[in-house]
Design a protein around this motif. Structure first.
Motif, PDB file in Angstrom:
ATOM      1  N   HIS A   1      44.022  -1.034  74.412  1.00 59.92           N
ATOM      2  CA  HIS A   1      42.905  -1.438  73.311  1.00 59.92           C
ATOM      3  C   HIS A   1      42.067  -2.289  73.425  1.00 59.92           C
TER       4      HIS A   1
ATOM      5  N   GLY B   1      39.609  -0.352  74.000  1.00 54.88           N
ATOM      6  CA  GLY B   1      39.468   0.838  73.817  1.00 54.88           C
ATOM      7  C   GLY B   1      38.083   0.065  71.912  1.00 54.88           C
ATOM      8  N   VAL B   2      39.246  -1.129  71.925  1.00 56.32           N
ATOM      9  CA  VAL B   2      38.143  -1.914  70.326  1.00 56.32           C
ATOM     10  C   VAL B   2      37.017  -1.915  70.431  1.00 56.32           C
TER      11      VAL B   2
ATOM     12  N   LYS C   1      49.090   1.107  75.395  1.00 60.03           N
ATOM     13  CA  LYS C   1      48.212   0.547  74.279  1.00 60.03           C
ATOM     14  C   LYS C   1      47.478  -0.181  74.660  1.00 60.03           C
TER      15      LYS C   1
ATOM     16  N   ILE D   1      44.550   4.001  71.073  1.00 56.44           N
ATOM     17  CA  ILE D   1      45.005   2.497  70.732  1.00 56.44           C
ATOM     18  C   ILE D   1      45.735   2.188  69.575  1.00 56.44           C
ATOM     19  N   CYS D   2      46.404   2.340  69.473  1.00 56.13           N
ATOM     20  CA  CYS D   2      46.759   2.110  68.399  1.00 56.13           C
ATOM     21  C   CYS D   2      47.864   1.443  68.898  1.00 56.13           C
ATOM     22  N   VAL D   3      48.214  -0.052  68.006  1.00 57.64           N
ATOM     23  CA  VAL D   3      49.127  -1.005  68.533  1.00 57.64           C
ATOM     24  C   VAL D   3      50.313  -1.178  68.057  1.00 57.64           C
TER      25      VAL D   3
ATOM     26  N   CYS E   1      41.532  -1.823  60.162  1.00 56.36           N
ATOM     27  CA  CYS E   1      42.309  -1.829  60.529  1.00 56.36           C
ATOM     28  C   CYS E   1      41.510  -2.490  61.971  1.00 56.36           C
TER      29      CYS E   1
ATOM     30  N   SER F   1      35.170   2.040  69.728  1.00 53.78           N
ATOM     31  CA  SER F   1      35.327   2.835  68.188  1.00 53.78           C
ATOM     32  C   SER F   1      34.372   3.049  67.336  1.00 53.78           C
TER      33      SER F   1
ATOM     34  N   TYR G   1      41.449  -1.892  64.952  1.00 52.96           N
ATOM     35  CA  TYR G   1      40.739  -1.530  65.745  1.00 52.96           C
ATOM     36  C   TYR G   1      39.397   0.353  64.500  1.00 52.96           C
TER      37      TYR G   1
END
Lengths: 336, 177, 539
Positions: free
Chosen positions: A280, A283-284, A277, C91-93, C171, A287, C173
Motif C-alpha cells: 500500500h 499503491g496509495v 499488503k 492494497i487493502c490493509v 478509505c 489509487s 487508499y
C-alpha cells in the motif's frame, strides 16, 4: 488462531537465526547474503509491482468527490482539495492523503453527545485512535529508517544527525532513549490489540494482517534490546553495514547474535514486502479515486481501449415506430 | 425496580444486541452517534423508555410507540417473526438476573409474577405491531408499483385514485402517498 | 402444550451465526434476499450470455460448463483494463475504517455487508488465482478457491451494494467498493447471472428509448396530460416540443419524471420553467431516458445506452444538452460520458453551453456540453430572471437529500440548495454526518430499487430514515426534496416506514409551485392538484 499462526512464525524465524548464527556459525550467510538477496527482492519486487499496476490503464477518471464541485456560479465555492479540477489541487489532495491520512481523519469528527443519563459521550473514539496510532506508527517507522541511514553513510549527512538528535531530545536513560522507539512499539501494539480485541476487526483480519505487525514488533524489540540491554558494538556494526553498501562485504569479529536477529528479521520484512499488503506504500499513489482531478466534464480524457460501441440508432428506432409516430403528429425523418 | 431502570435497560440492550452477529453487536453498542449508528441507539432509547413504561404501566399508546421503534427495525432484518419479537421475553431473564438477590431475600415472587404478566402483555402488543409493520411493507410494495406506472395507468384509463377503495386503510400511520 | 415463556427463550436460537470464519459461513437464499433473475427474452434481446430459466433459490443455477475458466479469463481481462481494479485488489490493509460506513451494514448488521468483506469476497479469489502469496500460502494469505458457492455469494452481496461510494470516502487508499461491485457484476454477467430489474430497463431503454418501454406516441400522450394539468392549475398553456429539429437545447431527463408519481410534478416544474424563460428546446422520445442502467450492468452497455444522447443531439442539431434531476445519470455524464462517447460529438453543432437567458458560459461542462438543471436554474435565480413566490411553498418544511452519485461522483451539493432556498422559506438540513459528501443512500441505488427486496431496501434506508425522522421531530420537516428519479421512487416507502408524514418531491416541483407565470390565473392548486388554501390551513 490466525494471530497465533503469525506469532509462531515470527518465533520460528528467531530460532532460525539462533541456530544459523549461534550454532552453525553461518555469519556470512546471515550477515551478508541474506540481506543482499532481501534488498534485491525488495527493490525489484517493489518496482515490478508498481510497474504492474501502472501497466493497466486508467480508462475513466473516477475520483471520489468529497466536496462541492467547481461551479461557474460565483457564490458556489468549490472545495478544491476534496474535489479538485486542476493538477495542483489534486497534488494537494494527494499530499493531504499521503502525509496526513486525510480520509482516515474523516472518521474522527469527535462529537460530544449526551447519553441517556445526561453524561457526555465522545462518539467515534475508536476511529480517532486509529488515525492517531496509524500516523504515529508510520512516522515513527519513517524516522527510524532515516536514523538508520547513519549506519550506511560516511560521513553522515547533517540532516540525519539532526533527526537523530531530535529523536533523542528527552535525554533520558543511557544510551539516550529514542522517542520513536517508544512510539513505534506503542502504536504497533495498539494496532495489534485492535485487531485482536475488536470483534468486527478480528472477523475481517487475515493471518497476513497479523504477521507484519508481529514482525515489525519483533524488529523493534530486537533493536531496542541491542541498544539498551545488549549494548552492542556499534563501531563493528557500522563496519559491517558500510561493507554492505560499498559492496565490500566483510564480517567484523565483535558483532553479537542480537544484531543478526535484528538484521535477519529486517531481511524477512524486505523479502515479504513486495508480496504483501505492505505494498500500500506504493499503491496509495496509484489509487484512481484520489489521484485524478474531477474534470471529465471539463476536458477530454482518452481511454486507450475505448471500444466505441454503437448505440441503437435513431433510424432503427424510427423504423420500429414510424407509423404510430406519424399518426401522433411526431416529426419523422423518413415519411413514406 | 424503579431505582435500577438504567441498569435493567442496559442489560436488556446488551441482550437484544446479542441477537446480532457478535462483531456487529459490539460495534452497535460502542458507537453512540445516533446518526451513524441508528440501530444501537434507537434500540437503547426505546428499551430504556419501555423499562420506564413497564413500571408506570399507564399509557398503551406510548408503550406501542416505543415498542414500534424497536420492532420496526427488527421487522426488516433477517429475523423470523418469532425471533423479531423475542426480545420482549429477554426482559424476564434480565429482571431475574438483576434482581435475583432481592427476589429471594424479600420474597418478591408475586411482584415478579405481576411484572411478568405485563411483559407477556408487552409481547402480545409486540406481535400486533410486528404484523402491522409487515402489512405496511406489502402495502408499500403495491403503492410503489402504482406510483411507478402512474401515468401509464392514466393513459390506459385504469387509474385508481384511492387505494383505500380496494385495499382498505393503510397501516397505523402509513398514509397513502 | 405450549412452552412457558422462559422455556421458549431457551429454545430459541438467538440467531448467533455459526462461530466460523466468514469464508465458512453458509449463505441464506430464502426469497426476499435476492432480486428476480433476468427473463429469457430480455436477456436474448440484449444478447447477454446464457439466457435461461433459473432462480437464485434453486440449487442448480444452470451455469455454462466452463464457468471457472470464464471467470478466470474475465478477471484477467479486467485486471489488464482497469488499474482501479488491480490496485483495489492488492492494497487493502483491512484497517476496518469502512466497516461501519455502509448503510446496509449499519441497518442490517450482516458482517458480509462491511465494505471490506464485500470486497474480500472477490479478493480472496483474486489472491488464489493471480498472486504468488495466495498460490503458495492459500488460506493463510486470505485466498480461497473459486467454487459455485462463492459465485452464489457474489450474487447475494454484490447485489446488496448500491455503488454509493460512501465507504470510498473514508478509505485511506480511496478503495471504491462501487468499482469492485461493477467488476463483480460484469463477471457474473459472463455466466448469465443478473437481475431482471436491471436487465429489462436496459433492454427497453436500448430499443424503445426509456426504461418502461413506452412507445413514442404514448409518450407524447403522457406529456400532453401534464401540459393539460399545468393549464388546469395555472391557466397557462405551455409547449412541450418533442423530437423537433433546430432547437438550441436538447433536454433529457430520467423517464421516471414522465411516468412516475411524484416525478411527474418535477417534470411539470421543468415545463413551466422552460415556458416562462422562453427556452428554445426540445425533448426526444428516442433519447427519453436520462438514467443509464448500463452503469449497473457493464461498461459496454453503459456506453451503448449513453451514446443515444450525442446521437440525438447531432440529429436534432442541438447546441448543448440540458440534463434533468437524476442521480446515476449524472455520475455517467460527469465521469464517463465524454471519455467514452466524446468522439461522437464530431460533426454535431455542440459547443460549450451558454445560458441563452443569462449569458453564463458553463465552462465546467466544456467537454461534455451537458449542464445540470440545478446549475442552470441556480444561475437563472442568481440573475433574477425568475419571478418567484416562495410563499406558495409555505406549508412545507423542507429538507434536502443528497443523492449518492451527484454527491460523491460529481460534487453537486450547493446548487440544488441554492434553488431550494430561493423557492422555499423553511429549509432545514439533516445532521451533518448524513448529508453532502457523507450522505446516506436511499437503499435502492444501482438498480436495487425493486420491490421484491423491500426488506433489504428498508434496512439499507434506515440511516437515512433515522436522520429524516430526527428533523421531522425536531423541526417539523414534512417534505424531503431530492435531485434523483430513483430517490423520488424509493424515498417514498423509506419515509413511509421510518419517518411517516414526510413527503418526497423533486427540486423543480418546488420551483414550479413557486414560479409566477405571465398570464397565470389565481393559483389555487399546487402541481399535485391539492388546494393551497387547505394545505396552508393544515400546516
Amino acid at each position: 488462531m490466525k494471530a497465533l499462526y503469525s506469532l509462531f512464525f515470527v518465533f520460528a524465524l528467531l530460532l532460525v537465526v539462533l541456530f544459523g548464527v549461534g550454532a552453525a556459525h553461518l555469519n556470512m550467510l546471515f550477515g551478508v547474503w541474506i540481506p543482499y538477496v532481501a534488498m534485491a527482492v525488495f527493490l525489484l519486487g517493489f518496482i515490478y509491482r508498481v510497474y504492474d499496476w501502472a501497466k493497466s490503464p486508467v480508462p475513466f477518471r473516477i475520483p471520489t468527490t468529497g466536496g462541492q464541485q467547481w461551479s461557474v456560479l460565483p457564490e458556489v465555492k468549490q472545495n478544491r482539495w476534496d474535489n479538485p479540477t486542476t493538477v495542483r489541487d489534486t497534488v494537494i489532495r494527494m499530499a493531504f492523503e499521503v502525509l496526513l491520512f486525510r480520509s482516515l481523519f474523516r472518521n474522527t469528527k469527535s462529537e460530544v453527545y449526551k447519553n441517556e443519563n445526561g453524561g457526555p459521550v465522545v462518539a467515534y473514539a475508536s476511529a480517532k485512535w486509529l488515525w492517531l496510532f496509524g500516523i504515529l506508527f508510520h512516522y515513527s517507522f519513517l524516522t527510524i529508517v532515516i536514523r538508520h541511514m547513519r549506519l550506511f553513510t560516511e560521513p553522515v549527512p547533517g540532516f540525519i544527525t539532526l533527526i537523530d538528535s531530535l529523536d533523542s531530545l528527552l535525554q533520558i536513560a543511557a544510551p539516550t532513549l529514542y522517542l520513536t522507539d517508544v512510539a513505534l512499539v506503542a502504536a504497533a501494539t495498539f494496532l495489534l490489540m485492535r485487531r485482536i480485541l475488536a470483534p468486527q476487526i478480528r472477523y475481517l483480519s487475515l493471518a497476513a494482517d497479523y504477521f507484519p505487525l508481529f514482525l515489525i514488533l519483533a524488529i523493534a524489540i530486537s533493536g531496542i534490546y541491542m541498544r539498551y540491554i545488549a549494548k552492542v558494538d556499534v563501531i563493528a556494526i557500522k563496519e559491517l553495514t558500510m561493507g554492505l553498501v560499498t559492496f565490500h562485504p566483510h564480517i567484523p569479529a565483535n558483532v553479537g547474535i542480537s544484531f543478526y536477529i535484528h538484521l535477519f528479521l529486517v531481511s524477512i520484512l524486505l523479502l515479504y514486502f513486495p508480496f504483501s499488503k505492505l505494498m500500500h506504500l506504493g499503491g496509495v499513489f496509484l489509487s484512481p479515486t484520489r489521484n485524478l482531478p474531477n474534470d471529465s466534464r471539463v476536458r477530454h480524457h482518452e481511454n486507450p481501449w475505448n471500444p466505441k460501441i454503437k448505440c441503437h440508432s435513431y433510424a432503427d428506432y424510427e423504423d420500429d415506430f414510424r407509423e404510430p409516430m406519424i399518426e401522433a403528429g411526431l416529426p419523422v425523418d423518413k415519411a413514406e | 425496580m424503579k431505582d435500577n431502570q438504567a441498569a435493567v435497560a442496559d442489560r436488556w440492550h446488551t441482550a437484544v444486541l446479542d441477537t446480532y452477529p457478535p462483531q456487529t453487536a459490539k460495534l452497535w453498542k460502542q458507537n453512540t452517534n445516533r446518526f451513524t449508528n441508528p440501530v444501537g441507539n434507537s434500540t437503547l432509547a426505546a428499551l430504556t423508555a419501555l423499562v420506564g413504561d413497564l413500571v408506570v404501566w399507564d399509557d398503551a399508546d406510548r408503550i406501542c410507540t416505543h415498542l414500534e421503534d424497536v420492532i420496526k427495525i427488527r421487522a426488516v432484518q433477517d429475523f423470523t417473526p418469532g425471533k423479531a419479537v423475542s426480545f420482549v421475553f429477554l426482559l424476564k431473564k434480565v429482571i431475574r438476573e438483576v434482581f435475583a438477590q432481592d427476589i429471594s431475600r424479600h420474597g418478591l415472587a408475586s411482584e415478579v409474577a405481576a411484572l411478568e404478566t405485563r411483559i407477556d402483555n408487552l409481547a402480545l402488543m409486540a406481535f400486533d405491531i410486528y404484523v402491522g409493520c409487515r402489512e405496511r411493507i406489502y402495502l408499500m410494495r403495491i403503492e410503489e408499483f402504482k406510483n411507478r406506472y402512474h401515468m401509464v395507468f392514466r393513459k390506459a384509463g385504469i387509474t385508481c385514485t384511492d387505494p383505500g377503495d380496494i385495499l382498505g386503510p393503510l397501516g397505523p400511520d402509513g398514509e397513502s402517498a | 402444550m405450549a412452552l412457558k415463556p422462559e422455556e421458549l427463550i431457551d429454545s430459541i436460537d438467538y440467531h448467533h451465526p455459526p462461530k466460523t470464519d466468514w469464508m465458512d459461513t453458509p449463505n441464506d437464499f430464502k426469497p426476499g434476499r435476492w432480486a428476480y433473475p433476468g427473463k429469457i427474452d430480455v436477456i436474448k434481446r440484449i444478447h447477454f450470455p446464457n439466457p435461461r430459466e433459473w432462480s437464485p433459490g434453486d440449487a442448480d443455477w444452470k451455469l455454462p460448463e466452463n464457468w471457472k475458466e470464464i471467470i478466470y479469463n474475465g478477471m484477467r481481462e479486467r485486471l489488464d483494463k482497469y488499474r482501479s481494479f488491480k490496485v483495489f485488489m492488492d492494497i487493502c490493509v483491512r484497517c476496518g475504517a469502512c466497516a461501519d460506513k455502509c448503510h446496509f451494514y449499519i441497518g442490517g448488521g450482516d458482517p458480509k455487508n462491511m465494505p471490506v468483506l464485500r470486497a474480500e469476497l472477490l479478493r480472496s479469489v483474486y489472491r488464489n488465482d493471480f498472486t504468488a502469496a495466495g498460490k503458495i500460502l492459500g488460506r493463510l494469505a486470505g485466498a480461497r478457491p473459486l467454487t459455485l458457492d462463492v459465485i452464489k455469494e457474489w450474487f447475494l452481496y454484490f447485489y446488496q451494494c448500491t455503488e454509493c461510494r460512501r465507504c470510498s470516502l473514508f478509505c485511506p487508499y480511496g478503495i471504491d467498493t462501487a468499482e469492485v461491485t461493477m467488476m463483480a457484476r460484469e463477471l457474473l454477467h459472463l455466466l448469465g447471472i443478473n437481475i431482471n430489474w436491471i436487465m429489462e430497463p436496459v433492454a427497453n431503454c436500448n430499443r424503445m428509448g426509456n426504461h418502461l418501454g413506452i412507445q413514442p406516441h404514448a409518450f407524447k400522450d403522457i406529456v400532453d396530460f401534464m401540459v393539460d394539468d399545468i393549464e388546469n392549475y395555472t391557466g397557462v398553456r405551455v409547449k412541450a416540443p418533442l423530437n423537433e429539429k433546430g432547437h438550441e437545447i436538447l433536454f433529457i431527463t430520467p423517464s421516471g419524471d414522465v411516468f412516475a408519481d411524484p416525478g411527474i410534478y418535477t417534470f411539470m416544474g421543468y415545463l413551466m420553467l422552460f415556458h416562462e424563460i422562453g427556452l428554445d428546446y426540445t425533448l426526444s422520445t428516442y433519447a427519453s431516458e436520462g438514467g443509464n442502467f448500463g452503469l449497473f450492468t457493464s461498461a459496454d452497455m453503459m456506453q451503448k445506452l449513453n451514446g443515444k444522447m450525442y446521437h440525438e443531439a447531432k440529429r436534432l442539431g442541438a447546441k448543448w444538452i440540458l440534463g434533468g434531476e437524476c442521480g446515476h445519470m449524472w455520475r455517467v455524464i460527469n465521469q464517463y460520458m465524454d471519455t467514452m462517447n466524446g468522439y461522437m460529438q464530431e460533426g454535431t453543432n455542440l459547443s460549450v453551453p451558454r445560458s441563452p437567458i443569462t449569458g453564463t458560459v458553463f465552462k465546467n461542462a466544456a467537454a461534455t456540453k451537458m449542464v445540470h438543471i440545478a446549475e442552470f436554474t441556480a444561475d437563472l435565480i442568481r440573475h433574477n430572471k425568475l419571478k418567484l413566490n416562495p410563499a406558495r411553498n409555505d406549508h412545507l418544511k423542507v429538507t434536502f437529500h443528497d443523492s449518492c452519485n451527484p454527491a460523491r461522483g460529481m460534487g453537486l451539493l450547493d446548487e440544488p440548495r441554492a434553488v431550494i432556498k430561493a423557492v422555499c422559506n423553511d429549509f432545514h438540513e439533516m445532521p451533518i454526518e448524513t448529508i453532502r459528501e457523507q450522505t446516506f443512500c436511499c437503499g435502492g441505488g444501482s438498480g436495487l430499487n425493486t420491490d421484491e427486496i423491500m426488506d433489504i431496501r428498508m434496512r439499507g434506508g434506515l440511516p437515512r430514515g433515522n436522520a429524516l425522522k430526527y428533523v421531522r421531530d425536531k423541526h417539523g420537516v414534512n417534505t424531503m426534496a431530492c435531485v434523483c428519479a430513483i430517490d423520488r421512487a424509493t424515498l417514498i416507502p423509506l419515509a413511509n416506514y421510518w419517518a411517516p408524514g414526510v413527503n418526497i418531491c423533486g427540486v423543480h416541483e418546488l420551483v414550479g409551485n413557486a414560479l409566477e407565470m405571465k398570464g397565470q390565473k389565481e393559483r389555487e392548486l399546487n402541481l399535485r392538484g391539492e388546494s393551497l388554501a387547505e394545505l396552508a390551513e393544515e400546516a
